[in-house]
Design a protein around this motif. Structure first.
Motif, PDB file in Angstrom:
ATOM      1  N   ILE A 159       0.845  -1.202   0.000  1.00 54.78           N
ATOM      2  CA  ILE A 159       0.000   0.000   0.000  1.00 54.78           C
ATOM      3  C   ILE A 159       0.877   1.248   0.000  1.00 54.78           C
ATOM      4  O   ILE A 159       0.637   2.194  -0.758  1.00 54.78           O
ATOM      5  N   PHE A 160       1.900   1.258   0.836  1.00 52.70           N
ATOM      6  CA  PHE A 160       2.825   2.391   0.878  1.00 52.70           C
ATOM      7  C   PHE A 160       3.510   2.586  -0.475  1.00 52.70           C
ATOM      8  O   PHE A 160       3.565   3.694  -1.007  1.00 52.70           O
ATOM      9  N   SER A 161       4.023   1.505  -1.055  1.00 50.50           N
ATOM     10  CA  SER A 161       4.779   1.589  -2.310  1.00 50.50           C
ATOM     11  C   SER A 161       3.910   2.031  -3.475  1.00 50.50           C
ATOM     12  O   SER A 161       4.333   2.870  -4.293  1.00 50.50           O
ATOM     13  N   ILE A 162       2.713   1.505  -3.573  1.00 45.23           N
ATOM     14  CA  ILE A 162       1.804   1.906  -4.656  1.00 45.23           C
ATOM     15  C   ILE A 162       1.404   3.365  -4.488  1.00 45.23           C
ATOM     16  O   ILE A 162       1.360   4.130  -5.456  1.00 45.23           O
ATOM     17  N   GLY A 163       1.136   3.774  -3.265  1.00 45.04           N
ATOM     18  CA  GLY A 163       0.801   5.176  -2.999  1.00 45.04           C
ATOM     19  C   GLY A 163       1.938   6.107  -3.383  1.00 45.04           C
ATOM     20  O   GLY A 163       1.719   7.164  -3.987  1.00 45.04           O
ATOM     21  N   LEU A 164       3.157   5.726  -3.050  1.00 41.41           N
ATOM     22  CA  LEU A 164       4.316   6.540  -3.405  1.00 41.41           C
ATOM     23  C   LEU A 164       4.475   6.618  -4.923  1.00 41.41           C
ATOM     24  O   LEU A 164       4.721   7.696  -5.470  1.00 41.41           O
ATOM     25  N   ALA A 165       4.311   5.499  -5.599  1.00 43.24           N
ATOM     26  CA  ALA A 165       4.419   5.496  -7.058  1.00 43.24           C
ATOM     27  C   ALA A 165       3.367   6.420  -7.676  1.00 43.24           C
ATOM     28  O   ALA A 165       3.674   7.192  -8.598  1.00 43.24           O
ATOM     29  N   LEU A 166       2.154   6.382  -7.174  1.00 48.93           N
ATOM     30  CA  LEU A 166       1.093   7.255  -7.690  1.00 48.93           C
ATOM     31  C   LEU A 166       1.421   8.719  -7.442  1.00 48.93           C
ATOM     32  O   LEU A 166       1.213   9.571  -8.317  1.00 48.93           O
ATOM     33  N   ARG A 167       1.925   9.035  -6.255  1.00 44.61           N
ATOM     34  CA  ARG A 167       2.296  10.422  -5.961  1.00 44.61           C
ATOM     35  C   ARG A 167       3.420  10.898  -6.879  1.00 44.61           C
ATOM     36  O   ARG A 167       3.390  12.029  -7.367  1.00 44.61           O
ATOM     37  N   MET A 168       4.400  10.038  -7.116  1.00 40.78           N
ATOM     38  CA  MET A 168       5.521  10.424  -7.972  1.00 40.78           C
ATOM     39  C   MET A 168       5.071  10.600  -9.423  1.00 40.78           C
ATOM     40  O   MET A 168       5.477  11.541 -10.095  1.00 40.78           O
ATOM     41  N   LEU A 169       4.225   9.698  -9.902  1.00 37.67           N
ATOM     42  CA  LEU A 169       3.779   9.760 -11.295  1.00 37.67           C
ATOM     43  C   LEU A 169       2.763  10.865 -11.544  1.00 37.67           C
ATOM     44  O   LEU A 169       2.513  11.226 -12.691  1.00 37.67           O
ATOM     45  N   SER A 170       2.183  11.430 -10.493  1.00 31.43           N
ATOM     46  CA  SER A 170       1.239  12.532 -10.665  1.00 31.43           C
ATOM     47  C   SER A 170       1.954  13.890 -10.741  1.00 31.43           C
ATOM     48  O   SER A 170       1.319  14.911 -10.960  1.00 31.43           O
ATOM     49  N   ARG A 171       3.264  13.882 -10.587  1.00 29.37           N
ATOM     50  CA  ARG A 171       4.054  15.121 -10.666  1.00 29.37           C
ATOM     51  C   ARG A 171       4.024  15.650 -12.102  1.00 29.37           C
ATOM     52  O   ARG A 171       3.849  14.903 -13.057  1.00 29.37           O
ATOM     53  N   PRO A 172       4.190  16.956 -12.260  1.00 34.81           N
ATOM     54  CA  PRO A 172       4.110  17.571 -13.604  1.00 34.81           C
ATOM     55  C   PRO A 172       5.028  16.926 -14.641  1.00 34.81           C
ATOM     56  O   PRO A 172       4.658  16.832 -15.811  1.00 34.81           O
ATOM     57  N   ALA A 173       6.185  16.474 -14.249  1.00 37.04           N
ATOM     58  CA  ALA A 173       7.122  15.889 -15.219  1.00 37.04           C
ATOM     59  C   ALA A 173       6.566  14.637 -15.885  1.00 37.04           C
ATOM     60  O   ALA A 173       6.985  14.282 -16.988  1.00 37.04           O
ATOM     61  N   PHE A 174       5.605  13.983 -15.267  1.00 31.43           N
ATOM     62  CA  PHE A 174       5.062  12.736 -15.806  1.00 31.43           C
ATOM     63  C   PHE A 174       3.659  12.899 -16.400  1.00 31.43           C
ATOM     64  O   PHE A 174       3.112  11.934 -16.914  1.00 31.43           O
ATOM     65  N   ARG A 175       3.096  14.067 -16.319  1.00 29.18           N
ATOM     66  CA  ARG A 175       1.737  14.283 -16.824  1.00 29.18           C
ATOM     67  C   ARG A 175       1.722  14.355 -18.346  1.00 29.18           C
ATOM     68  O   ARG A 175       2.644  14.862 -18.972  1.00 29.18           O
ATOM     69  N   LEU A 176       0.649  13.860 -18.909  1.00 26.14           N
ATOM     70  CA  LEU A 176       0.443  13.918 -20.358  1.00 26.14           C
ATOM     71  C   LEU A 176      -0.559  15.012 -20.666  1.00 26.14           C
ATOM     72  O   LEU A 176      -1.551  15.175 -19.978  1.00 26.14           O
ATOM     73  N   GLY A 177      -0.324  15.721 -21.739  1.00 21.85           N
ATOM     74  CA  GLY A 177      -1.292  16.718 -22.199  1.00 21.85           C
ATOM     75  C   GLY A 177      -1.151  18.060 -21.659  1.00 21.85           C
ATOM     76  O   GLY A 177      -0.732  18.730 -20.977  1.00 21.85           O
TER      77      GLY A 177
END
Length: 68
Positions: free
Chosen positions: A50-68
């Motif tokens: 749960i911790f690891s998936i949450g961290l991955a989601l937080r990291m991937l939601s950063r502007p550098a990873f956003r599409l569009g």
């Protein structure tokens, strides 16, 4: 951000003992953690996931990873 750095270090600490053998007397060994924390291995793995998936989601939601 110091909080992200701390979280990434925690995730690395969780991953490495699963990927690389640790003796039972090593504090990061899953069986040792289970014994020390009086929790089942399944419970520890669930919380770690749960911790690891949450961290991955937080990291991937950063502007550098956003599409569009």
């Amino acid at each position: 951000n110091p909080e992200r750095f701390t979280d990434l270090r925690r995730m690395m600490a969780l991953r490495n003992p699963l990927s690389h053998f640790r003796h039972v007397d090593d504090g990061s060994n899953l069986d040792r953690r289970s014994f020390d924390e009086s929790r089942s291995v399944d419970d520890l793995l669930r919380c770690d996931a749960i911790f690891s998936i949450g961290l991955a989601l937080r990291m991937l939601s950063r502007p550098a990873f956003r599409l569009g």
